[in-house]
Design an enzyme around this catalytic site. Structure first.
Site, PDB file in Angstrom:
ATOM      1  N   ASP A   7      54.045  29.500  44.063  1.00 61.21           N
ATOM      2  CA  ASP A   7      53.347  29.323  44.884  1.00 61.21           C
ATOM      3  C   ASP A   7      53.718  28.722  46.158  1.00 61.21           C
ATOM      4  O   ASP A   7      54.585  27.849  46.253  1.00 61.21           O
ATOM      5  CB  ASP A   7      52.126  28.594  44.434  1.00 61.21           C
ATOM      6  CG  ASP A   7      50.654  28.670  45.274  1.00 61.21           C
ATOM      7  OD1 ASP A   7      50.130  29.733  45.196  1.00 61.21           O
ATOM      8  OD2 ASP A   7      50.319  27.733  46.066  1.00 61.21           O
ATOM      9  N   SER A   8      53.049  28.879  47.234  1.00 62.19           N
ATOM     10  CA  SER A   8      53.300  28.202  48.710  1.00 62.19           C
ATOM     11  C   SER A   8      52.958  26.776  48.884  1.00 62.19           C
ATOM     12  O   SER A   8      53.645  25.964  49.304  1.00 62.19           O
ATOM     13  CB  SER A   8      52.649  29.013  49.832  1.00 62.19           C
ATOM     14  OG  SER A   8      51.063  28.827  49.502  1.00 62.19           O
ATOM     15  N   CYS A  70      50.589  33.412  44.110  1.00 58.01           N
ATOM     16  CA  CYS A  70      50.029  33.260  45.485  1.00 58.01           C
ATOM     17  C   CYS A  70      49.466  34.660  45.941  1.00 58.01           C
ATOM     18  O   CYS A  70      50.334  35.520  45.894  1.00 58.01           O
ATOM     19  CB  CYS A  70      51.176  32.731  46.537  1.00 58.01           C
ATOM     20  SG  CYS A  70      50.927  32.569  48.042  1.00 58.01           S
ATOM     21  N   GLU A 162      44.733  21.194  49.961  1.00 55.71           N
ATOM     22  CA  GLU A 162      46.031  20.526  49.962  1.00 55.71           C
ATOM     23  C   GLU A 162      45.892  18.924  50.123  1.00 55.71           C
ATOM     24  O   GLU A 162      46.815  18.328  49.837  1.00 55.71           O
ATOM     25  CB  GLU A 162      47.106  21.391  50.630  1.00 55.71           C
ATOM     26  CG  GLU A 162      47.280  22.694  50.125  1.00 55.71           C
ATOM     27  CD  GLU A 162      48.627  22.759  49.178  1.00 55.71           C
ATOM     28  OE1 GLU A 162      49.500  21.587  49.224  1.00 55.71           O
ATOM     29  OE2 GLU A 162      48.485  23.637  48.378  1.00 55.71           O
ATOM     30  N   CYS A 194      42.513  33.683  46.161  1.00 53.67           N
ATOM     31  CA  CYS A 194      43.555  32.672  46.449  1.00 53.67           C
ATOM     32  C   CYS A 194      43.391  31.759  45.244  1.00 53.67           C
ATOM     33  O   CYS A 194      42.226  31.362  44.863  1.00 53.67           O
ATOM     34  CB  CYS A 194      43.287  31.872  47.651  1.00 53.67           C
ATOM     35  SG  CYS A 194      44.161  30.591  48.045  1.00 53.67           S
ATOM     36  N   HIS A 196      44.141  28.766  45.068  1.00 55.59           N
ATOM     37  CA  HIS A 196      43.534  27.510  45.218  1.00 55.59           C
ATOM     38  C   HIS A 196      41.903  27.326  44.930  1.00 55.59           C
ATOM     39  O   HIS A 196      41.358  26.371  44.639  1.00 55.59           O
ATOM     40  CB  HIS A 196      43.571  27.063  46.839  1.00 55.59           C
ATOM     41  CG  HIS A 196      44.991  26.559  47.380  1.00 55.59           C
ATOM     42  ND1 HIS A 196      45.933  27.349  47.434  1.00 55.59           N
ATOM     43  CD2 HIS A 196      45.540  25.240  47.417  1.00 55.59           C
ATOM     44  CE1 HIS A 196      46.986  26.537  47.747  1.00 55.59           C
ATOM     45  NE2 HIS A 196      46.679  25.546  48.091  1.00 55.59           N
TER      46      HIS A 196
END
Length: 269
Positions: A7-8, A70, A162, A194, A196
Site C-alpha cells: 500500500d502507499s 491500494c 494518515e 480505497c 483507508h
C-alpha cells in the site's frame, strides 16, 4: 518467502488485518511506501513507477505473490505491470477483482458476455486518481450491463486518516457523501474504493442510510486470496514476513499501532 501486501501508506492495513485473520498460517510481508503517500493525488505515470519499484523490492525480499492493497495503484499500475511482463514464478494482483465479483455475482474467470445484474445504481467513493482512471467502471462494464456508476473523488480523507485526525476524516466523509447524493440521490450500493475507507465504514453507512449496501474490501480480498492460494499453493511461500516502510519507521510504527490497535514495528525498506 511470504505473501506481500502493498500500500502507499497505512490503508492496506485493513486488508492485512483481514487476510491475517482469514489465513493465520500464512506469513505476510507488508510494505508501505509512506515516503510517497498519498498516491491518490499523483499522476498515472508517477503511480506506476512508484508501484513498480516497490513491488520489485518486495519480490527481491522473497515474495512470489504481491497483492496491491491500494486501489490507486491497482487502477493506475496493475494492468500496465501485467502487460509489461512479470518475472517467471512471480505474480501481482489487485483489489478490484473481489469487489467486481461481489457486485456482479460472477467469478473473474467467467468470460461469458456481460449480463444484467440486480444492482443498477452504484456509488463509488475513491481517491481522485482512482476516479480519474475509470478502471473500476471499465472492469465492471466487461461483466455487467445497465449499471450506472457515480464516482465521488474523496479528497483529503486519506491525509486525515494518515494524520490520525478522525474528526476531520468523519467531516470529510459526510461532505463527500452529500456531494455524491446530489448526483445520485438513491444509490443501491456503495463501493469503498480505497483501503483507508473501511476505517470510516460506519460513517459512510450512516451518511448513506441503512438501505444502501456498502461493499468494503477487507473480507472480500481475504476470501479471494484464500481461494487463490488454495488453487496456487506454490505462491504461498514460507518463512519471513514483517513490516517495511520507505518512510520513518518509528512514526509509521506509531501510526500503524493506533490504526489496528495492536503493536506493529516497521523497519526501513
Amino acid at each position: 518467502m511470504a505473501v506481500g501486501i502493498f500500500d502507499s501508506g497505512l490503508g492496506g492495513l485493513t486488508v492485512l488485518n483481514a487476510v491475517q485473520e482469514r489465513l493465520p498460517d500464512v506469513d505476510f510481508l507488508y510494505y508501505a511506501d509512506s515516503a510517497h503517500a498519498p498516491y491518490g493525488v499523483r499522476d498515472a505515470e508517477d503511480i506506476y513507477q512508484l508501484t513498480k519499484a516497490a513491488v520489485e523490492d518486495m519480490w527481491s525480499k522473497g515474495c512470489n505473490l504481491v497483492v496491491l492493497a491500494c486501489n490507486t495503484a491497482s487502477a493506475a499500475a496493475l494492468r500496465r505491470m501485467q502487460e509489461a511482463g512479470v518475472p517467471e514464478g512471480k505474480r501481482v494482483l489487485g483489489v478490484f477483482v473481489p469487489l467486481i465479483e461481489a457486485l456482479t455475482e460472477r467469478q473473474w474467470g467467467d468470460n461469458s458476455p456481460p449480463r444484467e445484474v440486480e444492482t443498477k445504481h452504484v456509488a463509488l467513493f475513491a481517491t481522485p486518481a482512482t476516479v480519474a482512471s475509470r478502471a473500476f467502471q471499465r472492469e465492471l462494464a466487461f461483466r455487467a450491463i445497465g449499471v450506472d456508476v457515480e464516482a465521488q473523488a474523496c479528497g483529503g480523507v486519506v491525509d486525515a486518516i494518515e494524520d490520525g485526525d478522525m474528526i476531520l476524516a468523519e467531516a470529510l466523509v459526510r461532505s463527500h457523501v452529500d456531494a455524491l447524493k446530489r448526483k445520485m440521490p438513491e444509490p443501491q450500493a456503495a463501493i469503498l474504493g480505497c483501503t483507508h475507507y473501511p476505517l470510516m465504514e460506519e460513517i459512510f453507512q450512516a451518511a448513506l442510510g441503512t438501505d444502501v449496501q456498502v461493499f468494503s474490501q477487507g473480507k472480500l480480498v481475504a476470501d479471494s486470496l484464500a481461494d487463490y492460494l488454495e488453487r496456487h499453493p506454490q505462491m504461498m511461500g514460507q518463512g519471513q514476513g514483517g513490516y517495511y516502510t520507505t518512510g520513518m519507521p518509528a512514526r509509521v510504527s506509531d501510526r500503524a499501532t493506533q490504526f489496528l490497535r495492536r503493536e506493529m514495528i516497521f523497519q526501513a525498506a
